[in-house]
Design an enzyme around this catalytic site. Structure first.
Site, PDB file in Angstrom:
ATOM      1  N   ASP A 108      -1.202 -11.611   4.493  1.00  0.00           N
ATOM      2  CA  ASP A 108      -2.596 -11.675   4.922  1.00  0.00           C
ATOM      3  C   ASP A 108      -2.846 -13.032   5.605  1.00  0.00           C
ATOM      4  O   ASP A 108      -2.127 -13.397   6.526  1.00  0.00           O
ATOM      5  CB  ASP A 108      -3.507 -11.429   3.707  1.00  0.00           C
ATOM      6  N   HIS A 290      -3.020  -2.573   1.683  1.00  0.00           N
ATOM      7  CA  HIS A 290      -3.003  -3.970   2.124  1.00  0.00           C
ATOM      8  C   HIS A 290      -2.290  -4.914   1.168  1.00  0.00           C
ATOM      9  O   HIS A 290      -1.654  -5.873   1.596  1.00  0.00           O
ATOM     10  CB  HIS A 290      -4.441  -4.446   2.322  1.00  0.00           C
TER      11      HIS A 290
END
Length: 314
Positions: A108, A290
């Site tokens: 991320d 994610h």
């Protein structure tokens, strides 16, 4: 902070004008440093499944809570969170341990930092492993301006920049609810609600999907942000256009060997131009969302260790 007892105890390292809370595994004198960089809204604890596997493979694993997170320093100036400062912290960490270079792993926002670090300090990066966020082409328009034009004012990157303090206050008031609703997997496909997504998550009473982690692990993240608040970590977003300027003179092509790990159900899009900017990249797709290394820890570990072994053999 309620970190489980089987997670390494931190040390505090003074680097680049701040103090970083650093967790380690493996032997320092074994060499082979690998630095793991967390994302938002996370913590070094997000690498809890990777640290022992990498240490067992002979790596010196170094996992900082980066500036603005955990018990690391939280400077007050927004510009203290630009890519020069974030990269400088990691380079100073290398210097502190006496390493010329290292393998850097990012997830991320941590991946964004690793890409930028490699552009600014190519001689200090040996190999790259990034999860979720591919290399971002600089383009002709500053990133926030570009996102505003494409996605509108309510896109959270834009909102964080154009309405400073608004989201911070909502997230600070609803820390547990926000993080509980954020760390989910197997999410149903539903149309987005009007308004800013992160504020919606912080106010939503019924979470979607399934939890990524158990309650005791979630408590580590919640207790951390209850202490720091969210402003210092959101300030990373508030430097995106500044970062766009700071990277203007950097050569845009990364030559280091790289591994890109995508989650097939991640909302972050895969890059169609990755090979143009990272020609020595291998790509792996995992069946997850994610939070790749927390959703699929064993698969992530196997992918990373297999790739590292292949690199050492070549």
């Amino acid at each position: 902070m309620s970190i489980p007892t089987d997670f390494p105890k931190p040390t505090f390292v003074s680097v680049n004008g701040v103090e970083l809370e650093v967790f380690e595994a493996g032997q320092e004198n074994a060499g082979n440093p690998i630095i793991l960089c967390h994302g938002w809204p996370e913590h070094a604890f997000s690498w809890r499944y990777q640290m022992p596997a990498l240490a067992a493979a002979g790596y010196h694993v170094i996992v900082p809570n980066q500036r603005g997170y955990g018990n690391s320093s939280c400077p007050s100036e927004v510009t203290d969170y630009d890519i020069e400062h974030l990269s400088g912290d990691l380079i100073a960490l290398l210097d502190c341990y006496g390493y010329e270079d290292a393998t850097f792993v990012g997830h991320d926002w941590g991946a964004m930092v690793v890409w930028g670090l490699t552009l600014l300090y190519p001689d200090r990066v040996k190999k790259i492993i990034n999860l979720s966020l591919p290399y971002q082409e600089r383009g002709d328009m500053p990133w926030i301006e570009f996102m505003e034009e494409i996605f509108g004012d309510d896109f959270y990157f834009v909102h964080f920049n154009r309405q400073p303090g608004v989201a911070d206050a909502v997230l600070d008031k609803n820390t547990f609810r926000f993080l509980r609703n954020m760390f989910r997997k197997n999410m149903p496909l539903v149309p987005p609600e009007p308004g800013m997504m992160m504020i919606n998550l912080a106010k939503a009473k019924a979470p979607l999907g399934e939890p990524v982690m158990n309650d005791s692990d979630l408590a580590v993240f919640v207790s951390s942000f209850e202490v720091t608040g969210f402003t210092s970590s959101i300030n990373w977003y508030r430097n995106l256009d500044r970062n766009w300027l700071l990277l203007a003179e950097a050569h845009p092509v990364i030559q280091q060997p790289a591994l890109m790990i995508y989650g097939d159900r991640d909302m972050i899009a895969k890059s169609e131009k990755l090979l143009d900017f990272v020609p020595n990249v291998d790509v792996i797709n995992l069946d997850c969302g994610h939070w790749i290394q927390q959703e699929k820890p064993e698969e992530t570990n196997r992918a990373i260790l297999k790739w590292l072994k292949q690199q050492e053999a070549s």
